[in-house]
Design a protein around this motif. Sequence first.
Motif, PDB file in Angstrom:
ATOM      1  N   VAL A  89     -10.499  33.883  39.735  1.00  0.00           N
ATOM      2  CA  VAL A  89      -9.331  33.051  39.419  1.00  0.00           C
ATOM      3  C   VAL A  89      -8.260  33.910  38.752  1.00  0.00           C
ATOM      4  O   VAL A  89      -8.556  34.929  38.111  1.00  0.00           O
ATOM      5  N   GLU A  90      -7.034  33.491  38.914  1.00  0.00           N
ATOM      6  CA  GLU A  90      -5.907  34.118  38.229  1.00  0.00           C
ATOM      7  C   GLU A  90      -5.035  33.014  37.635  1.00  0.00           C
ATOM      8  O   GLU A  90      -5.396  31.840  37.681  1.00  0.00           O
ATOM      9  N   GLU A  91      -3.899  33.390  37.104  1.00  0.00           N
ATOM     10  CA  GLU A  91      -3.062  32.448  36.365  1.00  0.00           C
ATOM     11  C   GLU A  91      -2.694  31.205  37.181  1.00  0.00           C
ATOM     12  O   GLU A  91      -2.584  30.108  36.629  1.00  0.00           O
ATOM     13  N   GLN A  92      -2.490  31.380  38.481  1.00  0.00           N
ATOM     14  CA  GLN A  92      -2.028  30.245  39.297  1.00  0.00           C
ATOM     15  C   GLN A  92      -3.177  29.397  39.813  1.00  0.00           C
ATOM     16  O   GLN A  92      -2.921  28.346  40.418  1.00  0.00           O
ATOM     17  N   THR A  93      -4.429  29.808  39.587  1.00  0.00           N
ATOM     18  CA  THR A  93      -5.559  29.045  40.148  1.00  0.00           C
ATOM     19  C   THR A  93      -6.585  28.592  39.109  1.00  0.00           C
ATOM     20  O   THR A  93      -7.451  27.780  39.430  1.00  0.00           O
ATOM     21  N   ILE A  94      -6.512  29.082  37.897  1.00  0.00           N
ATOM     22  CA  ILE A  94      -7.577  28.791  36.928  1.00  0.00           C
ATOM     23  C   ILE A  94      -7.611  27.309  36.538  1.00  0.00           C
ATOM     24  O   ILE A  94      -8.687  26.711  36.440  1.00  0.00           O
ATOM     25  N   ARG A  95      -6.434  26.719  36.322  1.00  0.00           N
ATOM     26  CA  ARG A  95      -6.419  25.357  35.771  1.00  0.00           C
ATOM     27  C   ARG A  95      -7.100  24.341  36.694  1.00  0.00           C
ATOM     28  O   ARG A  95      -7.972  23.574  36.225  1.00  0.00           O
ATOM     29  N   PRO A  96      -6.756  24.264  37.993  1.00  0.00           N
ATOM     30  CA  PRO A  96      -7.408  23.236  38.820  1.00  0.00           C
ATOM     31  C   PRO A  96      -8.923  23.413  38.913  1.00  0.00           C
ATOM     32  O   PRO A  96      -9.655  22.422  39.011  1.00  0.00           O
ATOM     33  N   CYS A  97      -9.388  24.649  38.842  1.00  0.00           N
ATOM     34  CA  CYS A  97     -10.848  24.881  38.911  1.00  0.00           C
ATOM     35  C   CYS A  97     -11.520  24.384  37.637  1.00  0.00           C
ATOM     36  O   CYS A  97     -12.575  23.725  37.693  1.00  0.00           O
ATOM     37  N   LEU A  98     -10.921  24.677  36.489  1.00  0.00           N
ATOM     38  CA  LEU A  98     -11.494  24.190  35.226  1.00  0.00           C
ATOM     39  C   LEU A  98     -11.389  22.664  35.139  1.00  0.00           C
ATOM     40  O   LEU A  98     -12.326  21.992  34.721  1.00  0.00           O
ATOM     41  N   ASP A  99     -10.235  22.129  35.553  1.00  0.00           N
ATOM     42  CA  ASP A  99     -10.040  20.675  35.475  1.00  0.00           C
ATOM     43  C   ASP A  99     -11.065  19.928  36.330  1.00  0.00           C
ATOM     44  O   ASP A  99     -11.429  18.798  36.015  1.00  0.00           O
ATOM     45  N   ALA A 100     -11.508  20.561  37.424  1.00  0.00           N
ATOM     46  CA  ALA A 100     -12.500  19.906  38.294  1.00  0.00           C
ATOM     47  C   ALA A 100     -13.919  20.070  37.757  1.00  0.00           C
ATOM     48  O   ALA A 100     -14.875  19.582  38.374  1.00  0.00           O
TER      49      ALA A 100
END
Lengths: 76, 278
Positions: free
Chosen positions: B170-181
């Motif tokens: 993951v990087e800055e543009q992809t980390i949030r949706p993965c954690l949120d899920a």
Amino acid sequence: MLDPQQVIDTYFLENRHMLLELAAFLDRYDVVVARQGEHAANEEKLAVIRQSLQVLSGNTSDTPRVEQLLELLATV
Amino acid sequence: MQIIQPHYHAIARTAQDYERMAMSGVVAVAEPAFWAGFDRRYPETFIDYFRQISEFEPTRAAQYGIRHFCWVAVNPKEAENPGLTREVLKHFPEFLSQPTCLGVGETGLHKSTANECDALAAHVELAMQHDQLVLIHTPHLADKADGTRRVLDVLAGLNVNPERIWIDHVEEQTIRPCLDAGYWVGMTLYPVTKCSPKRAVDMIEKYGTERILVNSSADWGPSDPFTLQECILEYRRRGYSVQNAIELFHNNPCRFLGQNPKFDICPIRIESIEKELV
């Protein structure tokens, strides 16, 4: 000597990396300022970095960009 | 300080790397199945590769006091050959029962084609059927954001336990949706092409340490296993304690990988000893 396309293709990834590091540095500063509620007492170095970005985004001088930046960065 | 390297392609590295990692405090590595640099043609090639990472590589690591674990998968770059994928998947159960095999990985996407998505779904379903952990590769560079969305879409259509799935790179543009899920995420540190140690610490400061793994992967390409130690140094340089660092770089891998009982390394805590009177 490389041809123009080779220059782009050979050095694209490492310049992408350096740009991201620079962006992260600027973001890091903004995050800390927002968290602590105050700017650094002396922002001269940051200002020079921002001025350097303006040099890079322009293309109007006969002086090579590296020479312009070395002069600029030598002021702090 | 004790460190766990949760994503490491040991067969592409030298014994000297093991030695230097051991000297720097690495106590365990986990090796996901990887692309060989060319597309393999035969199921038997994969089977021998799985034997290498599940039987031989642990003996090489053990010479340096490092525990070696592995994962099995058909790499996303080879998933364009559905027949080959199906054949290799048939052999997974025998490797999933190996004493050092932690689960299915790294599956995932490379160019996010229909065949890749089908292979990802087949890997995840097989893992869930066998109650295994899953390690998912997300694409690099220009394909990163779209590919990560596709990974999340594929997972959303399956019956999975997010806590047993690790979405990597993951990087800055992809980390949030993965954690949120609800998934675990991995930040992979490379000298140039993936995340950098400083950017990883920036993300840790933003998102916290829960469900986050840091690794340096390190394969046969331009890579360096010691970007992980560089990240630890950066983390410590920003004022975080050794215990904080242990939580992130040792205990978090224990928490995720330890969901498979074969991974028996436990989280650790530094304890002060009262000054002894002479």
